[in-house]
Scaffold this motif. Structure first.
Motif, PDB file in Angstrom:
ATOM      1  N   GLU A  78      38.314   8.236   6.386  1.00 44.42           N
ATOM      2  CA  GLU A  78      39.344   8.679   8.396  1.00 44.42           C
ATOM      3  C   GLU A  78      40.885   7.645   7.987  1.00 44.42           C
ATOM      4  N   CYS A  79      40.819   6.401   7.714  1.00 47.06           N
ATOM      5  CA  CYS A  79      41.325   5.484   7.703  1.00 47.06           C
ATOM      6  C   CYS A  79      42.054   5.709   6.341  1.00 47.06           C
ATOM      7  N   ALA A  80      42.091   6.234   5.104  1.00 47.63           N
ATOM      8  CA  ALA A  80      42.559   6.504   4.364  1.00 47.63           C
ATOM      9  C   ALA A  80      43.567   7.619   4.636  1.00 47.63           C
ATOM     10  N   GLU A  81      43.404   8.447   5.109  1.00 47.39           N
ATOM     11  CA  GLU A  81      44.178   9.719   6.158  1.00 47.39           C
ATOM     12  C   GLU A  81      45.055   8.864   7.106  1.00 47.39           C
ATOM     13  N   ALA A  82      44.859   7.970   7.715  1.00 46.73           N
ATOM     14  CA  ALA A  82      45.380   7.084   8.324  1.00 46.73           C
ATOM     15  C   ALA A  82      46.720   5.966   8.429  1.00 46.73           C
ATOM     16  N   PHE A  83      46.279   5.840   7.186  1.00 51.96           N
ATOM     17  CA  PHE A  83      47.806   4.809   5.540  1.00 51.96           C
ATOM     18  C   PHE A  83      48.361   5.826   5.200  1.00 51.96           C
ATOM     19  N   ASP A  84      48.124   7.081   4.911  1.00 56.14           N
ATOM     20  CA  ASP A  84      48.554   7.744   4.128  1.00 56.14           C
ATOM     21  C   ASP A  84      49.655   8.360   5.489  1.00 56.14           C
ATOM     22  N   GLY A  85      50.556   8.069   4.110  1.00 56.41           N
ATOM     23  CA  GLY A  85      52.306   8.939   5.015  1.00 56.41           C
ATOM     24  C   GLY A  85      53.273   6.305   5.813  1.00 56.41           C
ATOM     25  N   CYS A  86      52.039   5.823   5.475  1.00 55.45           N
ATOM     26  CA  CYS A  86      52.682   4.459   5.715  1.00 55.45           C
ATOM     27  C   CYS A  86      53.231   3.884   4.605  1.00 55.45           C
ATOM     28  N   PRO A  87      55.002   3.356   4.893  1.00 59.09           N
ATOM     29  CA  PRO A  87      54.981   2.837   3.426  1.00 59.09           C
ATOM     30  C   PRO A  87      54.357   1.367   3.169  1.00 59.09           C
ATOM     31  N   GLY A  88      54.250   1.631   1.563  1.00 59.74           N
ATOM     32  CA  GLY A  88      53.285   0.451   1.140  1.00 59.74           C
ATOM     33  C   GLY A  88      51.758   0.310   2.022  1.00 59.74           C
ATOM     34  N   ALA A  89      51.486   1.345   1.903  1.00 61.86           N
ATOM     35  CA  ALA A  89      49.636   1.677   2.306  1.00 61.86           C
ATOM     36  C   ALA A  89      49.141   2.605   0.763  1.00 61.86           C
ATOM     37  N   GLU A  90      49.885   2.446   0.212  1.00 59.97           N
ATOM     38  CA  GLU A  90      49.520   3.614  -0.850  1.00 59.97           C
ATOM     39  C   GLU A  90      48.163   3.199  -1.355  1.00 59.97           C
ATOM     40  N   ALA A  91      48.263   1.918  -1.773  1.00 55.54           N
ATOM     41  CA  ALA A  91      46.778   1.099  -2.644  1.00 55.54           C
ATOM     42  C   ALA A  91      46.000   1.102  -1.838  1.00 55.54           C
ATOM     43  N   ALA A  92      45.953   0.908  -0.547  1.00 54.77           N
ATOM     44  CA  ALA A  92      45.084   0.335   1.227  1.00 54.77           C
ATOM     45  C   ALA A  92      44.513   1.982   0.865  1.00 54.77           C
ATOM     46  N   ALA A  93      45.197   2.609   0.598  1.00 54.26           N
ATOM     47  CA  ALA A  93      44.290   4.374   1.050  1.00 54.26           C
ATOM     48  C   ALA A  93      43.496   4.888   0.218  1.00 54.26           C
ATOM     49  N   ARG A  94      44.091   4.516  -1.717  1.00 53.55           N
ATOM     50  CA  ARG A  94      43.448   4.273  -2.899  1.00 53.55           C
ATOM     51  C   ARG A  94      42.314   3.553  -2.976  1.00 53.55           C
ATOM     52  N   LYS A  95      42.260   2.814  -2.426  1.00 54.41           N
ATOM     53  CA  LYS A  95      41.062   1.964  -1.999  1.00 54.41           C
ATOM     54  C   LYS A  95      39.396   2.608  -1.092  1.00 54.41           C
ATOM     55  N   CYS A  96      40.261   3.262  -0.362  1.00 55.98           N
ATOM     56  CA  CYS A  96      39.515   3.756   1.101  1.00 55.98           C
ATOM     57  C   CYS A  96      38.546   4.806   0.434  1.00 55.98           C
ATOM     58  N   ARG A  97      39.758   5.395  -0.297  1.00 54.05           N
ATOM     59  CA  ARG A  97      39.251   6.918  -1.327  1.00 54.05           C
ATOM     60  C   ARG A  97      38.029   7.030  -2.083  1.00 54.05           C
ATOM     61  N   ASP A  98      38.483   4.861  -2.995  1.00 57.59           N
ATOM     62  CA  ASP A  98      37.070   5.120  -3.800  1.00 57.59           C
ATOM     63  C   ASP A  98      35.958   4.216  -3.553  1.00 57.59           C
ATOM     64  N   CYS A  99      36.410   3.973  -2.041  1.00 61.93           N
ATOM     65  CA  CYS A  99      35.082   3.463  -1.167  1.00 61.93           C
ATOM     66  C   CYS A  99      33.958   4.254  -1.737  1.00 61.93           C
ATOM     67  N   ALA A 100      34.886   5.735  -0.332  1.00 59.58           N
ATOM     68  CA  ALA A 100      34.265   6.574   0.160  1.00 59.58           C
ATOM     69  C   ALA A 100      33.452   7.963  -1.196  1.00 59.58           C
ATOM     70  N   GLN A 101      33.528   7.319  -2.179  1.00 65.75           N
ATOM     71  CA  GLN A 101      33.327   8.492  -3.393  1.00 65.75           C
ATOM     72  C   GLN A 101      32.327   7.534  -3.615  1.00 65.75           C
ATOM     73  N   ALA A 102      32.322   6.116  -4.322  1.00 75.09           N
ATOM     74  CA  ALA A 102      31.445   5.071  -4.183  1.00 75.09           C
ATOM     75  C   ALA A 102      29.919   5.896  -3.087  1.00 75.09           C
ATOM     76  N   CYS A 103      30.295   5.434  -1.846  1.00 72.68           N
ATOM     77  CA  CYS A 103      29.597   5.886  -1.086  1.00 72.68           C
ATOM     78  C   CYS A 103      28.642   7.291  -0.722  1.00 72.68           C
ATOM     79  N   GLU A 104      29.370   8.230  -1.450  1.00 71.71           N
ATOM     80  CA  GLU A 104      29.172   9.148  -1.385  1.00 71.71           C
ATOM     81  C   GLU A 104      28.314   9.273  -2.597  1.00 71.71           C
ATOM     82  N   ASP A 105      28.207   8.696  -3.553  1.00 65.38           N
ATOM     83  CA  ASP A 105      27.745   8.387  -5.160  1.00 65.38           C
ATOM     84  C   ASP A 105      25.614   7.866  -4.948  1.00 65.38           C
ATOM     85  N   PHE A 106      26.512   6.725  -4.055  1.00 65.60           N
ATOM     86  CA  PHE A 106      25.135   6.085  -3.545  1.00 65.60           C
ATOM     87  C   PHE A 106      23.934   6.772  -2.464  1.00 65.60           C
ATOM     88  N   ILE A 107      24.759   7.778  -1.920  1.00 69.58           N
ATOM     89  CA  ILE A 107      23.736   9.253  -0.877  1.00 69.58           C
ATOM     90  C   ILE A 107      23.573  10.055  -1.928  1.00 69.58           C
TER      91      ILE A 107
END
Length: 111
Positions: A78-107
């Protein structure tokens, strides 16, 4: 155990990135930025809490761990989606997606 560490590390990275991005956004600014700021703050808090849960002894209740990690995954997406479209927030959105994937992998490693 390695998956637990990778997930905790991704959560820590996401928490730092989300908190930094949220602090750079103007509170009460345009609706999209304010929504992204609130999402960033929540994401940082949930990721930090998840790090604490994952750093405890492995004898924890698996259901509790799963629920926390699933919540973290959902908040990060949800945070990654919120950051999408905010100038300069691309790296933060990527970190959020990386974290979500790590969570999914752990699950996936849980029984």
């Amino acid at each position: 155990m390695e998956d637990r560490f990778a997930c905790a590390q991704a959560c820590a990275d996401c928490a730092r990135s989300s908190a930094l991005r949220a602090s750079m956004m103007d509170p009460g600014g345009p609706k999209k930025r304010e929504s992204a700021r609130r999402s960033g703050i929540l994401c940082a808090e949930v990721c930090e809490a998840t790090c604490h849960v994952l750093s405890r002894q492995p004898a924890q209740d698996e259901r509790t761990v799963r629920a926390q990690v699933e919540w973290c995954r959902d908040v990060c997406l949800e945070c990654a989606e919120a950051f999408d479209g905010c100038p300069g927030a691309e790296a933060a959105a990527r970190k959020c997606r990386d974290c979500a994937q790590a969570c999914e992998d752990f699950i996936a490693t849980l029984g």
